[in-house]
Design an enzyme around this catalytic site. Structure first.
Site, PDB file in Angstrom:
ATOM      1  N   SER A   1     -60.652 -22.706 -10.801  1.00  0.00           N
ATOM      2  CA  SER A   1     -61.297 -23.941 -10.261  1.00  0.00           C
ATOM      3  C   SER A   1     -60.549 -25.062 -10.257  1.00  0.00           C
ATOM      4  O   SER A   1     -59.310 -25.369  -9.632  1.00  0.00           O
ATOM      5  CB  SER A   1     -62.589 -24.132 -10.533  1.00  0.00           C
ATOM      6  OG  SER A   1     -63.523 -24.855 -10.119  1.00  0.00           O
TER       7      SER A   1
ATOM      8  N   HIS B   1     -65.234 -22.049  -5.091  1.00  0.00           N
ATOM      9  CA  HIS B   1     -66.804 -21.658  -5.135  1.00  0.00           C
ATOM     10  C   HIS B   1     -67.343 -21.703  -3.619  1.00  0.00           C
ATOM     11  O   HIS B   1     -68.424 -22.182  -3.346  1.00  0.00           O
ATOM     12  CB  HIS B   1     -67.322 -22.857  -5.788  1.00  0.00           C
ATOM     13  CG  HIS B   1     -66.897 -22.920  -7.487  1.00  0.00           C
ATOM     14  ND1 HIS B   1     -66.632 -21.749  -7.970  1.00  0.00           N
ATOM     15  CD2 HIS B   1     -66.364 -23.955  -7.901  1.00  0.00           C
ATOM     16  CE1 HIS B   1     -66.148 -22.268  -9.349  1.00  0.00           C
ATOM     17  NE2 HIS B   1     -65.614 -23.557  -9.247  1.00  0.00           N
TER      18      HIS B   1
END
Length: 207
Positions: A121, A162
């Site tokens: 991320s 995501h």
């Protein structure tokens, strides 16, 4: 030759990482940077990532670069490690703390020297040239000392993690709508990882 493993959610792609580690015959020692999680309320993914390394019998050394005041200690650990993992969290806060200790040039140099870079991320986003595009997903106000957004620039794309995943369904799609025409966005679900070996980039999915 640079070797990177980038993902949205490390624990979800553990099987891909195991294959990656075997294929590249990784030395089972990793410097684990959880710093991006310091300003987040939810950080279970950091413990989950540590558990993945433990399951694969990696020797894990945790180093919070915001808490370690001695820049020489941080730099020495980065010089010695064969693998560097940088967790998810707030991308702007992470970049701020890396810049405070002038670590971007060192990490970039180590990657080109052969250190394996593992980014989840926020840790994946900072491999791009500039992280400003992530301001829709992350609150840049949490990095009050950060004045510009240039990052590692070791890949020619910008990871959008995501993709359509809870709770980032809206922010990930808003980011794509705003920047798809300006940047080479690489959209990753939580079940995908992008593997970079030299000039070759491959996106893989958990089966």
């Amino acid at each position: 030759m640079k070797t990177l493993f980038l993902c949205s959610y490390f624990a979800e792609v553990a099987s891909l990482f195991k294959t990656f580690a075997d294929q590249h015959q990784l030395e089972k020692k990793v410097l684990f940077i959880p710093t991006a999680g310091n300003v987040e309320g939810y950080t279970a993914y950091i413990d989950e990532a540590r558990a993945v390394f433990a399951d694969l019998q990696f020797e894990v050394e945790v180093l919070d670069i915001a808490e370690e005041a001695r820049e020489n200690v941080v730099r020495e650990k980065m010089l010695q490690t064969p693998c560097l993992y940088i967790s998810g969290g707030n991308t702007f806060y992470l970049l701020q703390e890396l810049k405070k200790k002038n670590l971007l040039p060192l990490i970039r140099e180590r990657i080109h020297q052969g250190m394996v870079y593992l980014g989840e991320s926020a840790g994946a986003i900072i491999t791009s040239k500039d992280i400003f595009y992530n301001h829709i997903m992350d609150d840049k106000r949490l990095a009050s000392d950060l004045t510009e957004y240039s990052a590692l620039s070791v890949v020619d794309f910008s990871v959008l993690p995501h993709w359509k995943e809870f709770p980032f369904e809206k922010s990930s799609q808003q980011t794509a709508a705003a920047y798809d025409g300006q940047l080479k966005l690489l959209k990753l679900t939580n079940q995908q990882a992008v593997l970079v070996t030299g000039h070759t980039t491959v996106t893989e999915n958990v089966q």
